[in-house]
Design a protein around this motif. Structure first.
Motif, PDB file in Angstrom:
ATOM      1  N   GLN A  79      85.558   6.878 110.107  1.00  0.00           N
ATOM      2  CA  GLN A  79      86.125   8.221 110.161  1.00  0.00           C
ATOM      3  C   GLN A  79      85.751   9.058 108.938  1.00  0.00           C
ATOM      4  OE1 GLN A  79      88.027   9.272 112.949  1.00  0.00           O
ATOM      5  NE2 GLN A  79      87.222   7.341 113.722  1.00  0.00           N
ATOM      6  N   GLY A  80      85.071   8.449 107.984  1.00  0.00           N
ATOM      7  CA  GLY A  80      84.535   9.199 106.853  1.00  0.00           C
ATOM      8  C   GLY A  80      85.445   9.338 105.658  1.00  0.00           C
ATOM      9  N   GLN A  81      86.585   8.641 105.651  1.00  0.00           N
ATOM     10  CA  GLN A  81      87.530   8.848 104.541  1.00  0.00           C
ATOM     11  C   GLN A  81      86.903   8.535 103.188  1.00  0.00           C
ATOM     12  OE1 GLN A  81      88.286   6.909 107.301  1.00  0.00           O
ATOM     13  NE2 GLN A  81      90.476   6.997 107.746  1.00  0.00           N
ATOM     14  N   LEU A 102      80.296   8.545 117.910  1.00  0.00           N
ATOM     15  CA  LEU A 102      80.300  10.004 117.888  1.00  0.00           C
ATOM     16  C   LEU A 102      81.608  10.570 117.372  1.00  0.00           C
ATOM     17  CD1 LEU A 102      78.463  10.798 121.251  1.00  0.00           C
ATOM     18  CD2 LEU A 102      77.508  10.623 118.941  1.00  0.00           C
ATOM     19  N   ALA A 103      82.730   9.973 117.761  1.00  0.00           N
ATOM     20  CA  ALA A 103      84.016  10.492 117.298  1.00  0.00           C
ATOM     21  C   ALA A 103      84.143  10.369 115.787  1.00  0.00           C
ATOM     22  CB  ALA A 103      85.161   9.746 117.983  1.00  0.00           C
ATOM     23  N   GLY A 104      83.649   9.256 115.225  1.00  0.00           N
ATOM     24  CA  GLY A 104      83.674   9.089 113.776  1.00  0.00           C
ATOM     25  C   GLY A 104      82.792  10.095 113.072  1.00  0.00           C
ATOM     26  N   LEU A 105      81.622  10.353 113.621  1.00  0.00           N
ATOM     27  CA  LEU A 105      80.732  11.356 113.033  1.00  0.00           C
ATOM     28  C   LEU A 105      81.373  12.737 113.075  1.00  0.00           C
ATOM     29  CD1 LEU A 105      77.426  10.100 114.671  1.00  0.00           C
ATOM     30  CD2 LEU A 105      77.873  10.146 112.213  1.00  0.00           C
ATOM     31  N   ALA A 106      81.994  13.060 114.201  1.00  0.00           N
ATOM     32  CA  ALA A 106      82.644  14.370 114.323  1.00  0.00           C
ATOM     33  C   ALA A 106      83.775  14.510 113.318  1.00  0.00           C
ATOM     34  CB  ALA A 106      83.166  14.554 115.745  1.00  0.00           C
ATOM     35  N   ARG A 107      84.596  13.481 113.199  1.00  0.00           N
ATOM     36  CA  ARG A 107      85.712  13.532 112.243  1.00  0.00           C
ATOM     37  C   ARG A 107      85.191  13.667 110.817  1.00  0.00           C
ATOM     38  NH1 ARG A 107      91.034  11.594 112.017  1.00  0.00           N
ATOM     39  NH2 ARG A 107      91.883  12.198 109.976  1.00  0.00           N
ATOM     40  N   THR A 108      84.124  12.962 110.506  1.00  0.00           N
ATOM     41  CA  THR A 108      83.554  13.048 109.164  1.00  0.00           C
ATOM     42  C   THR A 108      83.053  14.456 108.872  1.00  0.00           C
ATOM     43  OG1 THR A 108      82.910  10.713 109.259  1.00  0.00           O
ATOM     44  CG2 THR A 108      81.811  12.081 107.609  1.00  0.00           C
TER      45      THR A 108
END
Length: 245
Positions: A79-81, A102-108
């Motif tokens: 998630q990019g934290q 993709l969801a992790g990239l978007a959140r990041t």
């Protein structure tokens, strides 16, 4: 980014350390891709699959970031934290997040935009291909591998990222004296990581005793909280890239 001349192959030659999940992104995540991907997400020429990197593709960090600065790469940024926090607090360094979900990239991208982290880029790609040829040799100051998928069933362990051969890929990408930092909440994977990297002649331990102290640049993520809540011990490792001959 250099463009390859040849058409992609049909299949990969080796198993990867992930399975693409097809969960639906939220409306905010969909908007993030539409609005923020041109700023943050690298356009990577593909080879055998949607997350592959063509063997002829090369990243020019100075051209991509518009400057020459130390480069920090996180493999499996989730998630990019961790990497958004680092990028927003270390403006003199450049950061690259490697992720396939993709969801992790978007959140990041959303978090990076909120934090004003203009020194962060993302790549949707299989990490060994990023380390093996997309990144220039000796271009990375720090390489992070925090809480990779443990693939804890015996029949699946061939899918683990940190296995024989990973040390050579990491050593290729790291500059002399560069740091490889790892963390996991699975004891058997921690032992495997240590065995793999102890056996790689390009690395030396950057810690004493059994395990490295917690890296103070690693923020607590959902993966770490989940492992701790389940009673698993978090183990860190740190290795220094030896000087090339």
């Amino acid at each position: 980014m250099s463009q390859p001349p040849d058409a992609p192959r049909a299949f990969r030659d080796a198993p990867v350390s992930f399975v693409r999940r097809s969960g639906r992104m939220s409306d905010a995540q969909e908007r993030a891709f539409a609005q923020l991907a041109p700023r943050y997400l690298l356009d990577v020429p593909r080879d055998a699959a949607a997350t592959s990197v063509h063997p002829d593709a090369r990243l020019d960090p100075a051209a991509e970031y518009g400057r020459t600065a130390p480069l920090v790469v996180e493999v499996g940024s989730g998630q990019g934290q961790a990497i958004v926090h680092a990028a927003s607090t270390r403006p003199d360094d450049d950061f690259l997040a490697v992720e396939v979900y993709l969801a992790g990239l978007a959140r990041t991208m959303l978090e990076a935009d909120r934090a004003g982290a203009g020194n962060l880029r993302l790549v949707e790609a299989n990490a060994p291909e990023v380390l093996g040829h997309l990144l220039p040799e000796a271009s990375v100051r720090e390489l992070w591998v925090f809480f990779p998928d443990p693939w804890h069933k015996s029949r699946h362990r061939k899918r683990r990222l940190v296995k024989p051969g990973f040390g050579a890929l990491a050593a290729r990408a790291l500059e002399d004296g560069g740091m490889l930092r790892l963390a996991t909440d699975w004891e058997d994977y921690a032992l495997q990581m240590r065995d793999v990297l102890d056996a790689e002649p390009a690395f030396e331990r950057a810690f004493r005793g059994e395990w490295a102290p917690r890296f103070d640049g690693r923020v607590v993520t959902a993966f770490e909280r989940k492992g701790a809540a389940a009673g698993r011990v978090i183990r860190d490792l740190a290795y220094r890239r030896r000087d090339r001959p």
